[in-house]
Scaffold this active site. Structure first.
Site, PDB file in Angstrom:
ATOM      1  N   GLU A 265      -8.069 135.276  -7.650  1.00 48.63           N
ATOM      2  CA  GLU A 265      -8.689 136.077  -6.699  1.00 48.63           C
ATOM      3  C   GLU A 265      -8.737 135.771  -5.436  1.00 48.63           C
ATOM      4  O   GLU A 265      -9.557 135.199  -5.283  1.00 48.63           O
ATOM      5  CB  GLU A 265      -8.759 137.609  -7.558  1.00 48.63           C
ATOM      6  CG  GLU A 265      -9.316 138.403  -6.317  1.00 48.63           C
ATOM      7  CD  GLU A 265     -10.482 139.638  -6.978  1.00 48.63           C
ATOM      8  OE1 GLU A 265     -10.530 141.042  -6.981  1.00 48.63           O
ATOM      9  OE2 GLU A 265     -11.243 139.164  -8.135  1.00 48.63           O
ATOM     10  N   LYS A 340      -4.892 145.892  -7.845  1.00 46.93           N
ATOM     11  CA  LYS A 340      -5.931 145.240  -8.859  1.00 46.93           C
ATOM     12  C   LYS A 340      -6.107 146.961  -8.815  1.00 46.93           C
ATOM     13  O   LYS A 340      -6.226 148.389  -7.879  1.00 46.93           O
ATOM     14  CB  LYS A 340      -7.021 145.040  -7.769  1.00 46.93           C
ATOM     15  CG  LYS A 340      -8.647 145.125  -9.266  1.00 46.93           C
ATOM     16  CD  LYS A 340     -10.036 143.845  -8.349  1.00 46.93           C
ATOM     17  CE  LYS A 340     -10.444 143.760  -8.483  1.00 46.93           C
ATOM     18  NZ  LYS A 340     -11.345 143.085  -8.515  1.00 46.93           N
ATOM     19  N   CYS A 374      -8.531 140.258 -12.352  1.00 42.62           N
ATOM     20  CA  CYS A 374     -10.136 139.897 -12.265  1.00 42.62           C
ATOM     21  C   CYS A 374     -11.014 141.272 -13.218  1.00 42.62           C
ATOM     22  O   CYS A 374     -11.055 141.349 -14.333  1.00 42.62           O
ATOM     23  CB  CYS A 374     -11.196 140.506 -11.568  1.00 42.62           C
ATOM     24  SG  CYS A 374     -12.582 139.302 -11.279  1.00 42.62           S
TER      25      CYS A 374
END
Length: 509
Positions: A265, A340, A374
């Site tokens: 990321e 995300k 993440c």
């Protein structure tokens, strides 16, 4: 049963076995009149399908057998009689181009029951089905204790009670324990079968490795090689310097014939150094100007190095909104974007980021994969939705500054592997970046996690990198093991969910 057994052998039937085969069959079907195959019928079976005929010997004596044909699935699944499916016992129904292994007989001599010899025959049948790339095994099983209960229940009720273990049926109970499922009940299946009231239960075992159209090239692989890049944050003078470093790693992992390369990321954050005089929010928006150029370059890398690349993530400015996105650049030249979904408080506070809205799996030449950035891996609902779509591997590019943050990502990733019966690969950035605000320090340890069962490492960790060291982690994962787990695992978390009590579903497509 004999007191001492010296040797048990499973092999293909030979015509020389006929006499002992007949004797064992007569004993096994003592309640049925003249229930044995004639020698010429066995000769015919061995002529048309020798590999489908099995015997089991104890100390050289034939004590059991499993006989089979190959038929078309439509014929096997339709209502039929034993006489009809065997072509009036001539086996004219055998079709070498069929897609189902049809079991016409299986028996064990009464003196040798209790030794699980029947299970060996069933397991061997499953191997034949897999090796011949047949869709399933189908056969009609007798229910020899139904006559004792016929007055108080229907065949359907009887089957349900056997399934619930309220009644033990020596044939049906055994078949259900061998992963066969009920298709239907058929009446008048075997004439003269008084104990079953001439009912039979049509059962099926599905071959999870079946491929409808076999290919010589571009076949789907069982073993997938992952190349995870643990990226060192370092000053980069320009975009070309980023490409040079990225290409070095892509070249390295593709040199080991990896199918995937994954970057972390926001690994492009060093390019923000030129904008450190701006606020954090303005600096990352300047960084977003590089995103389209990076996507195009990584598409070129994917083609030239023949590898699927997961580009970690980077900022994307769209209609005034800032998103954290990445790209799956496939080796066929196409690309797809992922975003995300859950934005951390830090990303909202310093950068004003917004979460994406698309939850999806990606089709690749190595099967279905999922990608989460993440923080998303800390929300179990997301990965469960992807698992329901058939995801085999979940990739998680991440960026964490502290060991606390890394522990959250790692432990949640390992939980996702167990609960969704899939592999989870994680990769992050390491080192320090002094001249970029809000990106000063990083902590990471790339790893690949597995489900927890006998076919996998006992600790659920396939491999892991050295913490906080720039390196690659190259790992092989076998997706066929996942198929075995789904069907035959010690526990089956995907199948055993109580969907009558709860469910998870997408609200937006």
């Amino acid at each position: 049963m004999q007191q001492a057994i010296n040797k048990v052998e499973l092999r293909n039937l030979q015509i020389e076995d006929y006499k002992e085969l007949k004797n064992s069959m007569v004993e096994a079907y003592s309640e049925l009149k003249e229930a044995y195959w004639q020698e010429e019928q066995i000769e015919r079976l061995l002529e048309i399908f020798p590999e489908g005929q099995l015997v089991i010997l104890v100390d050289g004596r034939v004590v059991g057998s499993a006989l089979s044909l190959i038929v078309d699935n439509r014929k096997a699944s339709a209502t039929h009689t034993y006489e009809k499916i065997t072509g009036n016992y001539t086996f004219s129904t055998h079709d070498p181009f069929g897609d189902v292994l049809y079991g016409i007989d299986v028996f064990i001599h009464p003196d040798y029951r209790g030794l699980r010899l029947g299970r060996r025959l069933y397991d061997a049948r499953k191997e034949i089905c897999e090796k011949l790339n047949l869709q399933s095994i189908i056969f009609a099983g007798r229910i020899p204790r139904y006559a004792e209960h016929a007055k108080e229940m229907t065949p359907k009720q009887y089957i349900e009670k056997v399934r619930a273990k309220e009644i033990h049926d020596p044939v049906l109970s055994f078949q259900l324990s061998n992963d066969f499922h009920v298709i239907k009940v058929m009446k008048n299946y075997l004439e003269g079968d008084v104990s079953s009231q001439e009912y039979a239960v049509l059962l099926e075992w599905n071959n999870i490795y079946y491929e409808k159209h076999q290919q010589l090239i571009n076949t789907r692989k069982s073993v997938i090689r992952l190349g995870l890049i643990q990226w060192q944050m370092r000053p980069l003078n320009n975009l070309e310097a980023l490409f040079e470093q990225a290409e070095f790693f892509i070249d390295a992992v593709s040199g080991y014939a990896s199918d995937f390369a994954m970057f972390p990321e926001l690994f492009i954050a060093p390019l923000m150094a030129d904008y450190n005089h701006l606020s954090e929010a303005d600096a990352i928006r300047e960084l977003a100007r590089y995103t389209d150029s990076i996507r195009k370059k990584f598409q070129e890398f994917a083609i030239s190095y023949n590898i699927n690349i997961i580009t970690g993530s980077m900022p994307l400015l769209e209609n005034g909104n800032l998103y954290n996105v990445g790209f799956l650049c496939k080796r066929d030249g196409t690309s797809e974007m992922y975003s995300k979904i859950h934005i951390t408080p830090n990303e909202v506070f310093y950068w004003g980021m917004k979460g994406g809205s698309q939850i999806k799996t990606f089709d690749t030449d190595c099967g279905k994969i999922g990608i989460m950035i993440c923080y998303d891996v800390e929300f179990p609902e997301l990965s469960r939705l992807l698992a329901d779509e058939g995801m085999d591997i979940l990739f998680v590019p991440f960026l964490t500054d502290t060991q606390n943050g890394y522990t959250r990502v790692r432990n949640c990733a390992q939980a996702r592997a167990i609960e969704n019966e899939c592999y989870v690969a994680i990769a992050g950035c390491v080192g320090n970046l002094p001249k970029v605000n809000n990106m000063d320090i990083q902590f990471a340890q790339a790893a690949v996690f597995t489900p927890s069962d006998f076919a996998f490492p006992t600790n659920g960790i396939k491999a892991e990198a050295t913490p906080n060291t720039e390196m690659t982690l190259i790992v092989d994962v076998d997706v066929d093991l996942l198929k075995e787990l789904h069907e035959h695992g010690s526990v089956r978390t995907m199948k055993d969910r109580r969907k009558d009590l709860y469910q998870i579903k997408k609200l937006k497509s």
